[in-house]
Design an enzyme around this catalytic site. Structure first.
Site, PDB file in Angstrom:
ATOM      1  N   THR A  61     -70.578  -9.048 -26.349  1.00  0.00           N
ATOM      2  CA  THR A  61     -69.730  -9.678 -25.338  1.00  0.00           C
ATOM      3  C   THR A  61     -69.109 -10.947 -25.891  1.00  0.00           C
ATOM      4  O   THR A  61     -69.173 -11.225 -27.104  1.00  0.00           O
ATOM      5  CB  THR A  61     -70.528  -9.894 -24.018  1.00  0.00           C
ATOM      6  OG1 THR A  61     -69.633 -10.337 -23.009  1.00  0.00           O
ATOM      7  CG2 THR A  61     -71.644 -10.911 -24.170  1.00  0.00           C
ATOM      8  N   LYS A  65     -66.257  -9.901 -29.936  1.00  0.00           N
ATOM      9  CA  LYS A  65     -65.834  -8.494 -30.030  1.00  0.00           C
ATOM     10  C   LYS A  65     -64.895  -8.196 -31.201  1.00  0.00           C
ATOM     11  O   LYS A  65     -64.839  -7.061 -31.670  1.00  0.00           O
ATOM     12  CB  LYS A  65     -65.179  -8.055 -28.719  1.00  0.00           C
ATOM     13  CG  LYS A  65     -66.175  -7.936 -27.584  1.00  0.00           C
ATOM     14  CD  LYS A  65     -65.536  -7.475 -26.284  1.00  0.00           C
ATOM     15  CE  LYS A  65     -66.619  -7.357 -25.216  1.00  0.00           C
ATOM     16  NZ  LYS A  65     -66.108  -6.895 -23.930  1.00  0.00           N
ATOM     17  N   ASN A  86     -67.347  -3.273 -28.681  1.00  0.00           N
ATOM     18  CA  ASN A  86     -68.366  -3.806 -27.771  1.00  0.00           C
ATOM     19  C   ASN A  86     -69.645  -2.990 -27.882  1.00  0.00           C
ATOM     20  O   ASN A  86     -70.536  -3.138 -27.060  1.00  0.00           O
ATOM     21  CB  ASN A  86     -67.861  -3.789 -26.314  1.00  0.00           C
ATOM     22  CG  ASN A  86     -67.666  -2.384 -25.793  1.00  0.00           C
ATOM     23  OD1 ASN A  86     -67.087  -1.547 -26.466  1.00  0.00           O
ATOM     24  ND2 ASN A  86     -68.161  -2.116 -24.600  1.00  0.00           N
ATOM     25  N   ASP A 101     -65.007  -0.296 -23.778  1.00  0.00           N
ATOM     26  CA  ASP A 101     -64.297  -1.065 -22.732  1.00  0.00           C
ATOM     27  C   ASP A 101     -63.059  -0.333 -22.228  1.00  0.00           C
ATOM     28  O   ASP A 101     -62.794  -0.290 -21.028  1.00  0.00           O
ATOM     29  CB  ASP A 101     -63.836  -2.420 -23.295  1.00  0.00           C
ATOM     30  CG  ASP A 101     -64.929  -3.470 -23.282  1.00  0.00           C
ATOM     31  OD1 ASP A 101     -65.928  -3.287 -22.562  1.00  0.00           O
ATOM     32  OD2 ASP A 101     -64.777  -4.481 -23.994  1.00  0.00           O
ATOM     33  N   GLY A 127     -58.234 -11.868 -25.873  1.00  0.00           N
ATOM     34  CA  GLY A 127     -59.496 -11.729 -26.601  1.00  0.00           C
ATOM     35  C   GLY A 127     -59.887 -10.265 -26.735  1.00  0.00           C
ATOM     36  O   GLY A 127     -59.042  -9.361 -26.637  1.00  0.00           O
ATOM     37  N   GLY A 128     -61.180 -10.030 -26.956  1.00  0.00           N
ATOM     38  CA  GLY A 128     -61.674  -8.680 -27.188  1.00  0.00           C
ATOM     39  C   GLY A 128     -61.457  -7.745 -26.010  1.00  0.00           C
ATOM     40  O   GLY A 128     -61.031  -6.600 -26.185  1.00  0.00           O
ATOM     41  N   THR A 151     -53.564 -19.724 -25.830  1.00  0.00           N
ATOM     42  CA  THR A 151     -53.175 -19.957 -27.220  1.00  0.00           C
ATOM     43  C   THR A 151     -52.106 -18.931 -27.597  1.00  0.00           C
ATOM     44  O   THR A 151     -52.411 -17.755 -27.815  1.00  0.00           O
ATOM     45  CB  THR A 151     -54.406 -19.812 -28.152  1.00  0.00           C
ATOM     46  OG1 THR A 151     -55.478 -20.567 -27.597  1.00  0.00           O
ATOM     47  CG2 THR A 151     -54.093 -20.272 -29.563  1.00  0.00           C
ATOM     48  N   TYR A 212     -67.019  -9.843 -13.854  1.00  0.00           N
ATOM     49  CA  TYR A 212     -67.835  -9.184 -12.830  1.00  0.00           C
ATOM     50  C   TYR A 212     -68.906 -10.111 -12.259  1.00  0.00           C
ATOM     51  O   TYR A 212     -69.602  -9.751 -11.314  1.00  0.00           O
ATOM     52  CB  TYR A 212     -68.489  -7.907 -13.393  1.00  0.00           C
ATOM     53  CG  TYR A 212     -69.446  -8.182 -14.533  1.00  0.00           C
ATOM     54  CD1 TYR A 212     -69.014  -8.108 -15.847  1.00  0.00           C
ATOM     55  CD2 TYR A 212     -70.771  -8.530 -14.295  1.00  0.00           C
ATOM     56  CE1 TYR A 212     -69.875  -8.380 -16.900  1.00  0.00           C
ATOM     57  CE2 TYR A 212     -71.640  -8.798 -15.326  1.00  0.00           C
ATOM     58  CZ  TYR A 212     -71.184  -8.726 -16.636  1.00  0.00           C
ATOM     59  OH  TYR A 212     -72.040  -9.002 -17.673  1.00  0.00           O
TER      60      TYR A 212
HETATM   61  P1  ATR Z   1     -63.628 -11.529 -24.388  1.00  0.00           P
HETATM   62  O1  ATR Z   1     -64.480 -10.719 -25.278  1.00  0.00           O
HETATM   63  O2  ATR Z   1     -64.217 -11.683 -23.006  1.00  0.00           O
HETATM   64  O3  ATR Z   1     -62.201 -11.106 -24.361  1.00  0.00           O
HETATM   65  P2  ATR Z   1     -62.788 -13.736 -26.053  1.00  0.00           P
HETATM   66  O4  ATR Z   1     -62.424 -12.796 -27.130  1.00  0.00           O
HETATM   67  O5  ATR Z   1     -63.521 -14.992 -26.419  1.00  0.00           O
HETATM   68  O6  ATR Z   1     -63.701 -13.032 -24.964  1.00  0.00           O
HETATM   69  O7  ATR Z   1     -61.453 -14.135 -25.229  1.00  0.00           O
HETATM   70  C1  ATR Z   1     -61.485 -15.053 -24.179  1.00  0.00           C
HETATM   71  C2  ATR Z   1     -60.109 -15.150 -23.556  1.00  0.00           C
HETATM   72  O8  ATR Z   1     -60.168 -16.088 -22.470  1.00  0.00           O
HETATM   73  C3  ATR Z   1     -59.015 -15.667 -24.499  1.00  0.00           C
HETATM   74  O9  ATR Z   1     -57.776 -15.103 -24.143  1.00  0.00           O
HETATM   75  C4  ATR Z   1     -59.031 -17.172 -24.204  1.00  0.00           C
HETATM   76  O10 ATR Z   1     -57.827 -17.846 -24.501  1.00  0.00           O
HETATM   77  P3  ATR Z   1     -57.579 -18.522 -25.952  1.00  0.00           P
HETATM   78  O11 ATR Z   1     -57.147 -17.404 -26.855  1.00  0.00           O
HETATM   79  O12 ATR Z   1     -56.536 -19.527 -25.711  1.00  0.00           O
HETATM   80  O13 ATR Z   1     -58.910 -19.117 -26.370  1.00  0.00           O
HETATM   81  C5  ATR Z   1     -59.233 -17.143 -22.705  1.00  0.00           C
HETATM   82  N1  ATR Z   1     -59.782 -18.401 -22.203  1.00  0.00           N
HETATM   83  C6  ATR Z   1     -61.049 -18.848 -22.328  1.00  0.00           C
HETATM   84  N2  ATR Z   1     -61.194 -20.037 -21.721  1.00  0.00           N
HETATM   85  C7  ATR Z   1     -59.977 -20.348 -21.196  1.00  0.00           C
HETATM   86  C8  ATR Z   1     -59.465 -21.449 -20.439  1.00  0.00           C
HETATM   87  N3  ATR Z   1     -60.258 -22.477 -20.079  1.00  0.00           N
HETATM   88  N4  ATR Z   1     -58.169 -21.431 -20.059  1.00  0.00           N
HETATM   89  C9  ATR Z   1     -57.371 -20.384 -20.389  1.00  0.00           C
HETATM   90  N5  ATR Z   1     -57.786 -19.312 -21.107  1.00  0.00           N
HETATM   91  C10 ATR Z   1     -59.081 -19.294 -21.508  1.00  0.00           C
END
Ligand code: ATR
Length: 271
Positions: A61, A65, A86, A101, A127-128, A151, A212
């Site tokens: 998680t 990922k 995952n 997923d 993200g993942g 980002t 969830y």
């Molecule tokens: P997952 O496996 O759940 O996708 P991840 O790969 O760490 O986890 O991705 C998290 C996502 O949530 C990313 O799109 C991240 O944005 P960044 O690429 O800018 O890091 C987004 N995210 C996490 N915290 C955030 C926040 N406070 N505001 C906006 N986006 C956030």
């Protein structure tokens, strides 16, 4: 006894042990599932636990990922295409990675009777989880994914004939009164936060959250408040877990599980 685990950082929020141990208990399978906080610099050693037989399988998680793929011997071709895994299991002395997923999301759409064929979708997050969902959406015949992320650099590289990257500041110009919007960020795990300002939500929209825990994020509560259609993250979470069990055990575990009972059990542990 077979041991399984979910790894991530943070990991406290994960309900995977609750879900998988319920299934083991119901089906009298001699196995146990735990959660392990693994920082990025320990990813490689955590994989070794699968290689040396201490763990029979792992789920991955947030936020590993994508990064973890470089430590896997054989990544399933579809998971490679998706760009995230995952799921891990041992096979013939090797560690193999896969993605359940995308399948979980596809089944959740079906269960909720949400048709995305020939539709444009707004997706927030890169993200993942997002990668698996983009794959599922393409499979379901979406015409376009309007992709937003905090980002921008991460999404600027994902441009293709389906994916249109946008600056997060453009969100309010792209959202329409009948948009289908999917949250793939972790914003909402903290109950007070939402990735979308509530004034952008309206009754003819469909709002999907992949978080969830909590079952109803602020985004979903806001969406329900204006009468929008919603889909909670729990269905996808359950389906991806069932698909993991089918792969680990090489049998149709998912058909032996009562989905509604399992869902009720998880919900009762969350409320
Ligand atoms: P997952 O496996 O759940 O996708 P991840 O790969 O760490 O986890 O991705 C998290 C996502 O949530 C990313 O799109 C991240 O944005 P960044 O690429 O800018 O890091 C987004 N995210 C996490 N915290 C955030 C926040 N406070 N505001 C906006 N986006 C956030």
């Amino acid at each position: 006894m077979k041991n399984f685990a979910v790894i991530g950082d943070p990991i406290k929020h994960s309900l995977s042990p609750l879900l998988h141990n319920w299934i083991f208990n119901q089906l009298e399978i001699d196995a146990h599932y735990s959660k392990i906080r693994v920082p990025q610099n320990e990813l490689r050693s955590s994989i070794e636990k699968v290689r040396n037989g201490k763990l029979a399988g792992i789920n991955i998680t947030i936020p590993h990922k994508t990064k973890i793929m470089e430590y896997i011997d054989v990544v399933n071709p579809r998971a490679k295409l998706i760009g995230a895994i995952n799921f891990i299991m041992p096979a013939s002395g090797k560690v193999i990675g896969n993605n359940t997923d995308w399948y979980g999301f596809t089944l959740a759409l079906k269960r909720n009777e949400i048709d995305v064929n020939k539709k444009e979708i707004i997706l927030i997050g890169a993200g993942g989880v997002s990668k698996g969902i983009i794959f599922a959406l393409k499979q379901q015949g979406v015409t376009r994914v309007h992709l937003f992320n905090r980002t921008f650099k991460k999404i600027s590289e994902l441009y293709d004939e389906f994916i249109h990257p946008h600056k997060i500041t453009d969100l309010e110009n792209v959202i329409h009164s009948d948009s289908i919007i999917i949250n793939c960020t972790s914003v909402g795990m903290n109950a007070a936060d939402s990735p979308i300002a509530s004034h952008l939500l309206s009754k003819d929209q469909t709002i999907i959250d992949t978080i969830y825990n909590p079952v109803k994020t602020k985004l979903l509560v806001d969406a329900e408040g204006v009468g929008a259609r919603t889909m909670i993250g729990l269905d996808m979470f359950i389906y991806q877990a069932l698909a993991s069990q089918d792969l680990w055990f090489g049998e149709d575990i998912s058909n032996r599980v009562n989905f509604d009972d399992l869902k009720r059990y998880i919900e009762s542990n969350l409320c």
